[in-house]
Scaffold this motif. Sequence first.
Motif, mmCIF file in Angstrom:
data_model
loop_
_atom_site.group_PDB
_atom_site.id
_atom_site.type_symbol
_atom_site.label_atom_id
_atom_site.label_comp_id
_atom_site.label_asym_id
_atom_site.label_seq_id
_atom_site.Cartn_x
_atom_site.Cartn_y
_atom_site.Cartn_z
ATOM 1 N N VAL A 131 -23.912 107.663 -62.941
ATOM 2 C CA VAL A 131 -22.661 108.033 -62.274
ATOM 3 C C VAL A 131 -22.595 109.555 -62.225
ATOM 4 O O VAL A 131 -22.617 110.210 -63.280
ATOM 5 C CB VAL A 131 -21.435 107.464 -63.012
ATOM 6 C CG1 VAL A 131 -20.149 107.885 -62.305
ATOM 7 C CG2 VAL A 131 -21.517 105.946 -63.098
ATOM 8 N N MET A 132 -22.546 110.111 -61.015
ATOM 9 C CA MET A 132 -22.475 111.569 -60.853
ATOM 10 C C MET A 132 -21.202 111.941 -60.106
ATOM 11 O O MET A 132 -20.917 111.400 -59.037
ATOM 12 C CB MET A 132 -23.688 112.105 -60.099
ATOM 13 C CG MET A 132 -23.585 113.603 -59.782
ATOM 14 S SD MET A 132 -25.069 114.284 -58.981
ATOM 15 C CE MET A 132 -26.172 114.378 -60.383
ATOM 16 N N ALA A 133 -20.439 112.865 -60.684
ATOM 17 C CA ALA A 133 -19.217 113.378 -60.061
ATOM 18 C C ALA A 133 -19.461 114.825 -59.640
ATOM 19 O O ALA A 133 -19.960 115.628 -60.428
ATOM 20 C CB ALA A 133 -18.045 113.292 -61.031
ATOM 21 N N THR A 134 -19.097 115.150 -58.407
ATOM 22 C CA THR A 134 -19.363 116.474 -57.850
ATOM 23 C C THR A 134 -18.128 116.996 -57.134
ATOM 24 O O THR A 134 -17.486 116.260 -56.369
ATOM 25 C CB THR A 134 -20.527 116.424 -56.838
ATOM 26 O OG1 THR A 134 -21.666 115.807 -57.455
ATOM 27 C CG2 THR A 134 -20.905 117.815 -56.364
ATOM 28 N N ASN A 135 -17.787 118.258 -57.386
ATOM 29 C CA ASN A 135 -16.769 118.938 -56.587
ATOM 30 C C ASN A 135 -17.184 120.392 -56.396
ATOM 31 O O ASN A 135 -18.260 120.793 -56.872
ATOM 32 C CB ASN A 135 -15.367 118.771 -57.197
ATOM 33 C CG ASN A 135 -15.143 119.578 -58.455
ATOM 34 O OD1 ASN A 135 -15.917 120.462 -58.821
ATOM 35 N ND2 ASN A 135 -14.047 119.282 -59.143
ATOM 36 N N PRO A 136 -16.399 121.214 -55.695
ATOM 37 C CA PRO A 136 -16.852 122.580 -55.406
ATOM 38 C C PRO A 136 -17.110 123.440 -56.634
ATOM 39 O O PRO A 136 -17.747 124.499 -56.513
ATOM 40 C CB PRO A 136 -15.695 123.152 -54.571
ATOM 41 C CG PRO A 136 -15.070 121.959 -53.923
ATOM 42 C CD PRO A 136 -15.163 120.886 -54.945
ATOM 43 N N LEU A 137 -16.655 123.030 -57.813
ATOM 44 C CA LEU A 137 -16.851 123.833 -59.019
ATOM 45 C C LEU A 137 -18.021 123.371 -59.883
ATOM 46 O O LEU A 137 -18.337 124.012 -60.886
ATOM 47 C CB LEU A 137 -15.568 123.847 -59.855
ATOM 48 C CG LEU A 137 -14.339 124.460 -59.181
ATOM 49 C CD1 LEU A 137 -13.161 124.492 -60.152
ATOM 50 C CD2 LEU A 137 -14.632 125.858 -58.655
ATOM 51 N N GLY A 138 -18.636 122.262 -59.540
ATOM 52 C CA GLY A 138 -19.779 121.819 -60.340
ATOM 53 C C GLY A 138 -19.968 120.313 -60.302
ATOM 54 O O GLY A 138 -19.372 119.616 -59.472
ATOM 55 N N PHE A 139 -20.792 119.804 -61.199
ATOM 56 C CA PHE A 139 -21.050 118.361 -61.257
ATOM 57 C C PHE A 139 -21.345 117.959 -62.694
ATOM 58 O O PHE A 139 -21.774 118.764 -63.518
ATOM 59 C CB PHE A 139 -22.227 117.975 -60.349
ATOM 60 C CG PHE A 139 -23.556 118.543 -60.785
ATOM 61 C CD1 PHE A 139 -24.380 117.834 -61.640
ATOM 62 C CD2 PHE A 139 -23.974 119.784 -60.332
ATOM 63 C CE1 PHE A 139 -25.598 118.353 -62.053
ATOM 64 C CE2 PHE A 139 -25.192 120.311 -60.730
ATOM 65 C CZ PHE A 139 -26.001 119.597 -61.588
ATOM 66 N N ARG A 140 -21.093 116.693 -62.994
ATOM 67 C CA ARG A 140 -21.441 116.089 -64.286
ATOM 68 C C ARG A 140 -21.935 114.682 -64.021
ATOM 69 O O ARG A 140 -21.490 114.026 -63.072
ATOM 70 C CB ARG A 140 -20.235 116.023 -65.232
ATOM 71 C CG ARG A 140 -19.763 117.354 -65.761
ATOM 72 C CD ARG A 140 -20.731 117.976 -66.758
ATOM 73 N NE ARG A 140 -20.935 117.185 -67.935
ATOM 74 C CZ ARG A 140 -20.144 117.239 -69.013
ATOM 75 N NH1 ARG A 140 -19.078 118.034 -69.033
ATOM 76 N NH2 ARG A 140 -20.421 116.513 -70.091
ATOM 77 N N SER A 141 -22.833 114.202 -64.860
ATOM 78 C CA SER A 141 -23.358 112.852 -64.678
ATOM 79 C C SER A 141 -23.481 112.149 -66.020
ATOM 80 O O SER A 141 -23.580 112.782 -67.073
ATOM 81 C CB SER A 141 -24.712 112.885 -63.962
ATOM 82 O OG SER A 141 -25.655 113.635 -64.709
ATOM 83 N N THR A 142 -23.500 110.833 -65.949
ATOM 84 C CA THR A 142 -23.686 109.982 -67.122
ATOM 85 C C THR A 142 -24.688 108.892 -66.781
ATOM 86 O O THR A 142 -24.652 108.330 -65.676
ATOM 87 C CB THR A 142 -22.357 109.322 -67.537
ATOM 88 O OG1 THR A 142 -21.446 110.341 -67.976
ATOM 89 C CG2 THR A 142 -22.561 108.342 -68.691
ATOM 90 N N PHE A 143 -25.590 108.598 -67.736
ATOM 91 C CA PHE A 143 -26.545 107.501 -67.585
ATOM 92 C C PHE A 143 -26.162 106.387 -68.556
ATOM 93 O O PHE A 143 -25.843 106.656 -69.724
ATOM 94 C CB PHE A 143 -27.967 107.968 -67.879
ATOM 95 C CG PHE A 143 -28.510 108.933 -66.862
ATOM 96 C CD1 PHE A 143 -29.251 108.485 -65.783
ATOM 97 C CD2 PHE A 143 -28.274 110.293 -66.989
ATOM 98 C CE1 PHE A 143 -29.755 109.376 -64.846
ATOM 99 C CE2 PHE A 143 -28.771 111.196 -66.060
ATOM 100 C CZ PHE A 143 -29.518 110.735 -64.991
ATOM 101 N N LYS A 144 -26.197 105.162 -68.068
ATOM 102 C CA LYS A 144 -25.884 103.989 -68.891
ATOM 103 C C LYS A 144 -27.004 102.979 -68.727
ATOM 104 O O LYS A 144 -27.321 102.550 -67.615
ATOM 105 C CB LYS A 144 -24.554 103.376 -68.435
ATOM 106 C CG LYS A 144 -24.122 102.152 -69.194
ATOM 107 C CD LYS A 144 -23.540 102.512 -70.538
ATOM 108 C CE LYS A 144 -22.944 101.292 -71.233
ATOM 109 N NZ LYS A 144 -22.328 101.643 -72.517
ATOM 110 N N GLN A 145 -27.625 102.571 -69.846
ATOM 111 C CA GLN A 145 -28.677 101.560 -69.815
ATOM 112 C C GLN A 145 -28.181 100.260 -70.429
ATOM 113 O O GLN A 145 -27.374 100.269 -71.370
ATOM 114 C CB GLN A 145 -29.921 102.042 -70.563
ATOM 115 C CG GLN A 145 -30.760 103.057 -69.802
ATOM 116 C CD GLN A 145 -32.142 103.233 -70.385
ATOM 117 O OE1 GLN A 145 -32.337 103.157 -71.598
ATOM 118 N NE2 GLN A 145 -33.132 103.444 -69.528
ATOM 119 N N PHE A 146 -28.668 99.140 -69.901
ATOM 120 C CA PHE A 146 -28.263 97.855 -70.470
ATOM 121 C C PHE A 146 -29.301 96.784 -70.167
ATOM 122 O O PHE A 146 -30.041 96.855 -69.190
ATOM 123 C CB PHE A 146 -26.895 97.414 -69.943
ATOM 124 C CG PHE A 146 -26.849 97.182 -68.448
ATOM 125 C CD1 PHE A 146 -27.275 95.989 -67.884
ATOM 126 C CD2 PHE A 146 -26.359 98.165 -67.599
ATOM 127 C CE1 PHE A 146 -27.230 95.776 -66.519
ATOM 128 C CE2 PHE A 146 -26.301 97.961 -66.227
ATOM 129 C CZ PHE A 146 -26.741 96.767 -65.698
#
Length: 308
Positions: free
Chosen positions: A184-199
């Motif tokens: 899951v990656m969230a992006t806006n004009p100030l930057g981005f963050r992501s999370t990985f989930k395994q199952f």
Amino acid sequence: MYEKLTVILGAAMVLLNTSGTTVGQSVMGGVVVQYGQIGRNITLSCNNTGNRVAEWRLNDLKIIEARGMELTRTNLTLFNANPSKEGEYSCHDQESGNAYNRVSLMLGYPPGKPQVTCWSVRYPLNVACSWKLENKTYLPTEVNVTYRYGMGDVKICSTGWTMEGSCIIEYVNLFSEIPYTVKVMATNPLGFRSTFKQFIVEKIIKPDPPTDVRLSPISNQPKKLLLQWKPPVTWPDSDLFLLKYTIKYWRAGSNRPRMIEVSDQTSYTLSGLRSRALYFVEVAAKDFIDNGESSDWSPAVSARLWSN
């Protein structure tokens, strides 16, 4: 003295009168939209020629230098910017009043780390993954969700401009030790963050709670109650993929519930109860062979024992 930590997102504002855009900026109808982070210092630069002193305006009202800002010949710096500083800024020639450029300032935050959970409530048909950003951004923020099985192709699960949501992974591989990976990656004009989930699919089975839970007295049985329920409506086939159930019950006024586990049945007679007492019951479901987790508890139902 204020620390002059200047936040200029992307290239300098001298590009404002061009058709190009820079990181943290966009151009709309000749007005540059500049994005800045709340609590940071923001510098706006005027592209006037000859380095003459510029006159700054906010929403067409002249800006007088005050606490929390600094005016130089060509720059306007806002210290510790807050949402009250949003608006349309423009710099003008002091003699003619002509505008050199206009900037619409929007403030917010870069996206925080997405929080991701994945469960199979409709095993074996699919897996549902949901996400929520850990902070409000107050800016347009795009969320892209992708997944892959092992080292296979990356597939899109969802994309949109919502701060929280969910998506469904269909046709999952069963009884495999190869994990799925959700990003899951969230992006806006100030930057981005992501999370990985395994199952592994079987390890995240979690049915929805049982439905239509009913508790009723039994005629001429002053110490028994009949409990009945139905499998979760989202569970695809309770005859083929069996469920077991945990019954939690307690007497009114008691804080010590009792637990009973039953398999592959949708009714149970509670016995050995206190005559004429009021009892409460909740039921939870789980995969028959103990994969994954139990469902949440069903809403509590109550009944009083039979009395003549």
